[in-house]
Scaffold this active site. Structure first.
Site, PDB file in Angstrom:
ATOM      1  CG  ASP A 181      85.648 -54.807 112.991  1.00 21.57           C
ATOM      2  OD1 ASP A 181      86.399 -53.974 113.520  1.00 21.57           O
ATOM      3  OD2 ASP A 181      84.420 -54.822 113.168  1.00 21.57           O
ATOM      4  CB  CYS A 234      85.486 -50.907 118.461  1.00 18.81           C
ATOM      5  SG  CYS A 234      85.003 -52.384 119.337  1.00 18.81           S
TER       6      CYS A 234
END
Ligand code: SAM
Length: 451
Positions: A181, A234
């Site tokens: 991530d 993100c």
């Protein structure tokens, strides 16, 4: 025409950089306006339930097609949060763990893990089997990660505080599943965090992509043949998403993309239908990109064996721990017992010797040896369910408030003196000693709060 629209949005939303507005109007075409409008709306709060804990009452507003996701906000001061029954995580990031979905027994790496959203999600799937190495490069952030991991109560996890390079020296071809991530330009967090808008500039995505490729090179050293890699950011920037994945596929021809099921309004990646994008005007949540990759090399017949650690307890320590476990526990905590100074830890089974790595959490902290006695830890009381413990005491909401603010609690009824697991809402809140009807306070000083 495009210019007139850009100018309109620039005037309407002074907070968004002009270059950002123009870029996404060009990328999204007709739906550009809907996208920009959605950035002016409130972020969508959500949380996941922890399957390792007991749920006493059903929760409303489940996120469709997820095992543990719910819409809604949970207070950091609530019993649900403090006992680790819930983990606050917005819906789009919940999709990352759901795509990774490790099966029981896997060896998993979460390479950029703090504060712990993906890590705790991965632990939900592993259900105290296999091994999760949860790594965070920043020391400060690794401390928050440890706190969140402990509250979640899983036993099969170690937290390392290393660079991806150092970790790769240690774990070549080791993990069945790696989740990266990645640190990114954070565009998808604009609604949640106004600072992310301040950091953004036109060249930021390209700069982040350089770092992402460097981290991926290390991830590839650690991926076992036949393993899976989940890459997420993100941000919506194609430079950090599809372009990084195209680079990866080009340099690692054994990798191929696995299709991600598009649920709840997820859309395909740009010219990459297997990958998934989440935009707030399509998906009820923030911004996210996910790619799921499979290494096509045959899996190794025998998994790589790294040096194993050895138990180092003295006879006296062994006896003290066994006495405590026999009296108090209904569960056999499989794993290796090791002391660091006078602290006792239970290392996940099969964990290699990590003495050369910077560790933030070396397995489950069981407790402390103090002059001829053993004191159970807060972490142990969080990691056990009430039916795994022989002696427990349940706090009312009012007693819970008193306890978390550092006070002792008067306990009614006949109870012998000694250690008890403290329960609130059916879940553990550490252990505490009862002395003549008074429950002493063992809630860690650094976590105390009043409400
Ligand atoms: N996975 C986390 C979660 O779900 O809670 C969020 C991770 S955040 C998007 C990215 C993380 O990458 C940050 O914690 C940051 O400290 C870390 N990071 C920054 N630079 C890094 C680097 N060079 N190598 C590895 N991690 C890095």
């Amino acid at each position: 025409m495009v210019q007139t629209t850009s100018l309109f949005w620039y005037n309407a939303f002074m907070t968004l950089p002009k270059a950002f507005i123009g870029k996404y109007q060009a990328i999204l075409g007709n739906s550009g306006d809907d996208f920009l409008t959605s950035l002016q709306q409130e972020a969508v709060p959500a949380f996941r339930l922890n399957p390792l804990k007991k749920v006493q009452q059903p929760f409303p507003n489940a996120i469709p097609h997820t095992p543990w996701g719910y819409y809604g906000k949970v207070s950091g001061k609530s019993i649900e949060h403090v006992t680790g029954l819930v983990y606050s995580q917005e819906p789009a990031t919940q999709m990352v763990g759901q795509v990774a979905a490790p099966t029981k027994g896997m060896k998993v790496l979460d390479l950029a893990a703090a504060p712990g959203g993906k890590t705790t999600h991965l632990l939900s799937y592993l259900d105290n089997t296999g091994l999760l190495v949860s790594n965070e490069i920043s020391k400060k952030r690794s401390k928050v990660l440890v706190e969140n991991v402990e509250r979640f109560g899983a036993r099969n996890v170690v937290v390392t505080n290393e660079s991806p390079q150092r970790l790769a020296e240690f774990f070549p071809a080791y993990f069945d599943l790696i989740v990266l991530d990645a640190p990114c330009s954070g565009e998808g967090m604009f609604r949640k965090d106004a600072d992310a808008i301040q950091y953004w500039h036109q060249d930021y995505p390209a700069q982040c992509a350089g770092l992402q490729r460097e981290i991926l090179k290390e991830a590839m050293i650690m991926l076992a043949p036949g393993g899976r890699l989940v890459y997420s950011t993100c941000t919506w920037a194609p430079e950090e998403n599809e372009a990084v994945i195209s680079w990866l596929l080009e340099h690692y021809p054994d990798l191929s993309l696995l299709p991600i099921e598009k649920i709840n309004g997820m859309v395909e990646g740009i010219d990459m239908p297997e990958a998934a994008r989440m935009y707030p005007h399509r998906f009820k949540g923030e911004g996210q990109f996910i790619a799921h990759l499979q290494d096509r090399r045959p899996a190794l017949k025998k998994s790589l064996k790294l040096k194993s650690p050895k138990s180092n307890l003295t006879q006296e320590q062994k006896r003290l721990w066994q006495e405590f476990a026999k009296k108090h526990l209904q569960v056999d905590l499989s794993g290796l017992l090791q002391t660091f100074g006078d602290q006792l830890y239970c290392l996940p089974e099969g964990l290699p010797d990590l003495a050369k790595l910077k560790l933030a959490r070396n397995g489950l902290h069981l407790g402390t040896f103090k002059k001829k006695r053993f004191e159970p830890s807060f972490a142990l009381g969080l990691a056990l369910t009430s039916d795994q413990v022989n002696y427990s005491l349940t706090l009312s909401e009012e007693d819970f408030r008193a306890y978390v603010s550092g006070n002792t609690v008067a306990i009614d009824g006949e109870h012998s003196n000694g250690w008890y697991q403290v329960l609130a809402g059916g879940n553990g809140l550490g252990f505490a000693k009862l002395v003549n009807g008074t429950l002493k306070n063992y809630f860690p000083k650094g976590l105390r709060f009043s409400s």
